[in-house]
Design an enzyme around this catalytic site. Structure first.
Site, short mmCIF file in Angstrom:
data_model
loop_
_atom_site.label_atom_id
_atom_site.label_comp_id
_atom_site.label_asym_id
_atom_site.label_seq_id
_atom_site.Cartn_x
_atom_site.Cartn_y
_atom_site.Cartn_z
N ASP A 125 0.84 -1.13 -0.12
CA ASP A 125 -0.07 -0.02 -0.09
C ASP A 125 1.17 1.22 0.00
O ASP A 125 2.26 1.10 0.32
CB ASP A 125 -0.85 -0.17 1.15
N ASP A 175 0.08 5.03 1.00
CA ASP A 175 -0.08 6.16 2.07
C ASP A 175 -0.09 5.32 3.57
O ASP A 175 -1.10 4.49 3.58
CB ASP A 175 -1.32 6.86 1.93
N SER A 199 -2.45 11.28 5.53
CA SER A 199 -2.93 12.55 6.31
C SER A 199 -4.45 12.36 6.15
O SER A 199 -5.10 11.74 4.81
CB SER A 199 -2.49 13.69 5.47
N ALA A 236 -6.46 14.54 5.65
CA ALA A 236 -6.77 15.58 4.78
C ALA A 236 -6.21 15.44 3.31
O ALA A 236 -6.41 16.16 2.50
CB ALA A 236 -6.03 17.06 5.18
N ASN A 292 -5.15 3.04 -3.01
CA ASN A 292 -6.54 3.97 -3.09
C ASN A 292 -6.41 5.25 -3.58
O ASN A 292 -5.47 5.79 -2.28
CB ASN A 292 -7.49 3.70 -1.97
N GLN A 293 -6.72 6.03 -4.22
CA GLN A 293 -6.42 7.54 -4.52
C GLN A 293 -7.83 8.13 -4.88
O GLN A 293 -8.08 8.80 -5.79
CB GLN A 293 -5.22 7.83 -5.38
N SER A 294 -8.60 8.27 -3.79
CA SER A 294 -10.09 8.58 -3.94
C SER A 294 -10.13 10.50 -3.92
O SER A 294 -10.88 11.10 -4.40
CB SER A 294 -11.03 8.25 -2.72
N HIS A 348 -11.39 6.02 -7.83
CA HIS A 348 -12.71 6.13 -7.44
C HIS A 348 -12.85 6.68 -6.01
O HIS A 348 -12.23 6.30 -5.21
CB HIS A 348 -13.36 4.88 -7.79
N CYS A 390 -11.75 -2.26 -7.93
CA CYS A 390 -10.27 -1.96 -7.79
C CYS A 390 -10.13 -1.30 -6.38
O CYS A 390 -9.04 -1.41 -5.79
CB CYS A 390 -9.65 -0.68 -8.89
N ARG A 391 -11.07 -0.55 -5.97
CA ARG A 391 -11.00 -0.09 -4.39
C ARG A 391 -10.76 -0.97 -3.39
O ARG A 391 -11.56 -1.75 -3.04
CB ARG A 391 -12.14 0.86 -4.01
#
Length: 177
Positions: free
Chosen positions: A7, A9, A16, A18, A51-53, A91, A99-100
């Site tokens: 993973d 982050d 974060s 945020a 994951n990059q929502s 997403h 994918c998430r």
């Protein structure tokens, strides 16, 4: 092929609530860049599933995400290593995509790219979603105590989850086994 999936982050870089929205906010966790380089130099292929929502939420664009990943690749290369395939889910949590994480789509994409079997392969994360994604494809769930790791550890983690202080400890274990 020796393949490990990480993973991003909370495992490679500081996390974060945020969101990490710029290259300036993308700050490696101490020891993580060297850990990836050491794995690479020891013959491991290091892939990333993240994951990059924040993309779907409009916090940053694909060019910014690509710049973060270019920085990761550059820092690892400066230590003599290499980062393999990086896949991401752009997403939001309600998109219903495969994918998430905790869905296993990104792990399956990495396996298809490398023609690898996911059974038993280590997937290193800091959240319950990471552990659940690993279990969904019979991979070995590995939890680090960085990022969301301490909060995740406070819950009942899946039986058989391997737990390490950080990515450097994971790298030492993989290199010396």
């Amino acid at each position: 092929m020796k393949l490990v999936i990480l993973d991003r982050d909370g495992v490679i870089n500081e996390d974060s609530d945020a969101y990490i929205k710029s290259v300036q906010e993308w700050i490696p966790i101490p020891g993580s860049i060297d850990a990836i380089a050491q794995l690479s130099k020891a013959g491991w292929t290091v892939a990333v599933a993240t994951n990059q929502s924040g993309i779907a939420r409009g916090y940053y664009d694909l060019a910014t995400l690509d710049a973060m990943h270019a920085r990761l690749r550059m820092l690892v290369a400066e230590q003599g290593g290499e980062v393999g395939l990086i896949v991401y889910c752009p997403h939001g949590p309600d998109a219903g995509c495969d994918c998430r994480k905790p869905r296993p789509g990104m792990l399956k994409a990495i396996a298809a790219h490398y023609h690898a079997d996911l059974a038993g392969l280590w997937f290193v994360g800091d959240s319950m979603g990471d552990l659940e994604a690993a279990l969904a494809v019979d991979s070995q769930p590995v939890l680090v105590k960085t990022g969301k790791g301490p909060k995740t550890l406070a819950k009942a983690v899946p039986e058989g989850t391997l737990i390490f202080d950080d990515l450097a400890a994971v790298a030492r274990a993989l290199i010396h086994t």
